[in-house]
Design a protein around this motif. Structure first.
Motif, mmCIF file in Angstrom:
data_model
loop_
_atom_site.group_PDB
_atom_site.id
_atom_site.type_symbol
_atom_site.label_atom_id
_atom_site.label_comp_id
_atom_site.label_asym_id
_atom_site.label_seq_id
_atom_site.Cartn_x
_atom_site.Cartn_y
_atom_site.Cartn_z
ATOM 1 N N THR A 9 0.979 -0.841 -0.182
ATOM 2 C CA THR A 9 -0.330 -0.528 -0.350
ATOM 3 C C THR A 9 0.715 1.643 0.113
ATOM 4 O O THR A 9 1.719 1.019 0.335
ATOM 5 N N GLN A 38 -2.752 -7.470 11.131
ATOM 6 C CA GLN A 38 -2.072 -6.592 11.601
ATOM 7 C C GLN A 38 -3.352 -6.309 13.065
ATOM 8 O O GLN A 38 -2.449 -5.131 13.869
ATOM 9 N N LYS A 39 -4.316 -7.142 14.010
ATOM 10 C CA LYS A 39 -4.686 -6.536 15.224
ATOM 11 C C LYS A 39 -4.400 -8.033 15.815
ATOM 12 O O LYS A 39 -4.714 -7.854 16.230
ATOM 13 N N ARG A 51 -2.024 -1.776 12.794
ATOM 14 C CA ARG A 51 -1.806 -0.536 10.913
ATOM 15 C C ARG A 51 -1.003 -0.836 10.827
ATOM 16 O O ARG A 51 0.572 -1.137 11.272
ATOM 17 N N ILE A 52 -0.690 -1.078 9.399
ATOM 18 C CA ILE A 52 0.696 -1.122 8.566
ATOM 19 C C ILE A 52 0.837 0.511 7.963
ATOM 20 O O ILE A 52 0.586 1.224 7.912
ATOM 21 N N GLU A 67 3.603 4.621 13.139
ATOM 22 C CA GLU A 67 2.983 5.889 11.868
ATOM 23 C C GLU A 67 4.291 5.941 10.625
ATOM 24 O O GLU A 67 5.269 6.446 11.278
ATOM 25 N N SER A 68 3.970 5.827 9.265
ATOM 26 C CA SER A 68 5.116 5.652 8.305
ATOM 27 C C SER A 68 5.829 7.168 9.149
ATOM 28 O O SER A 68 6.472 7.040 8.493
HETATM 29 N N1 LIG Z 1 -0.780 6.937 8.975
HETATM 30 C C1 LIG Z 1 -0.374 5.598 9.801
HETATM 31 C C2 LIG Z 1 -2.041 5.562 8.613
HETATM 32 C C3 LIG Z 1 -1.294 3.570 8.066
HETATM 33 C C4 LIG Z 1 -2.886 2.847 7.726
HETATM 34 O O1 LIG Z 1 -3.755 3.428 7.795
HETATM 35 N N2 LIG Z 1 -2.064 2.043 7.050
HETATM 36 C C5 LIG Z 1 -3.464 1.017 6.506
HETATM 37 C C6 LIG Z 1 -2.762 1.205 4.888
HETATM 38 S S1 LIG Z 1 -1.868 2.128 4.164
HETATM 39 C C7 LIG Z 1 -4.070 -0.226 6.640
HETATM 40 O O2 LIG Z 1 -2.934 -1.133 7.841
HETATM 41 N N3 LIG Z 1 -5.260 -0.663 6.699
HETATM 42 C C8 LIG Z 1 -5.274 -2.162 7.170
HETATM 43 C C9 LIG Z 1 -6.485 -1.687 8.348
HETATM 44 O O3 LIG Z 1 -6.724 -0.281 8.692
HETATM 45 O O4 LIG Z 1 -7.051 -2.744 9.154
HETATM 46 C C10 LIG Z 1 0.657 6.288 8.799
HETATM 47 O O5 LIG Z 1 1.041 6.160 7.698
HETATM 48 O O6 LIG Z 1 1.558 5.471 9.258
#
Ligand SMILES: N[C@@H](CCC(=O)N[C@@H](CS)C(=O)NCC(=O)O)C(=O)O
Length: 219
Positions: A9, A38-39, A51-52, A67-68
């Motif tokens: 992603t 991820q959970k 989240r990743i 946090e990226s």
């Molecule tokens: N603000 C977070 C956003 C992370 C995020 O939304 N990751 C998404 C993929 S781009 C994710 O893990 N989605 C899976 C979920 O919400 O369970 C960052 O920048 O790391």
């Protein structure tokens, strides 16, 4: 060695692109969204937000970072690259990094949700997030008419922003007329480290959310 927890992603690609640019050794852990990895409790110890992306720095006391944007800053500071040390230069990078983290990421992310995944078709929500994303792209374009890269020199601000902007078609957002933004995208796409970073993780048949994105993102 860095452990990278990721999926294919835009937020995941930021970190793999930076790791490739820095030439740092890393181990990829591709998480399956379908399996809700991820959970999982073990992963929540690394990223409480579930989240990743996330990393664990095995060379510095198994230090976890989530946090990226925070991951990009951590890795850039550790390596002394792609984030200047002087306060003004650093601030310019941070301004454009925050612009991505607080603006383009959330707005384009919601555009994706309402344009692609949401069970109801809510045209007002689709329009709102697509128009706001386009407005933010116009801010980038104006900036890139003045400088080659967002902070002047190539930096983590470009690495944070590029994986999102290159996914504009998937989000239903046009870049028509934004010639400086298109020139910048082409410059990023031409970088071998960017190309390598976009291949991480490799296609995985068990990550269905990601498969759709990959089909669009890897052209
Ligand atoms: N603000 C977070 C956003 C992370 C995020 O939304 N990751 C998404 C993929 S781009 C994710 O893990 N989605 C899976 C979920 O919400 O369970 C960052 O920048 O790391």
């Amino acid at each position: 060695m860095i452990d990278l927890y990721t999926a294919a992603t835009p937020n995941g690609h930021k970190v793999s692109i930076l790791l490739e640019e820095l030439g740092l050794p890393y181990t990829v852990h591709a998480l399956s969204f379908d399996k809700k990895e991820q959970k999982a409790p073990a992963f929540l110890k690394i990223n409480p937000n579930g989240r990743i992306p996330a990393i664990v720095d095995r060379d510095h006391g198994d230090f976890p970072v989530f946090e990226s944007g925070a991951i990009l800053v951590y890795l850039a500071e550790r390596s002394g690259q792609l984030l200047p040390a002087d306060p003004k230069g650093r601030s310019i990078v941070m301004q454009w990094l925050m612009f991505q983290m607080g603006g383009i990421g959330p707005m384009q992310g919601q555009a994706n949700v309402f344009f692609r995944y949401f069970p109801e078709k809510l045209q007002g929500a689709i329009d709102r997030y697509q128009h706001e994303t386009r407005r933010l792209y116009e801010v980038l374009d104006t900036r890139l008419q003045q400088v080659d890269y967002l902070a002047g020199d190539y930096s983590i601000a470009d690495i944070a922003t590029f994986p999102w902007v290159r996914g504009h078609e998937w989000s239903g957002v046009s870049v028509q007329g934004l010639t400086a933004l298109q020139r910048w995208m082409a410059a990023l796409e031409a970088r071998p480290a960017v190309q390598r970073g976009l291949q991480v993780p490799q296609r995985s048949d068990d990550v269905s959310v990601v498969k759709g994105a990959q089909a669009m993102l890897i052209r």
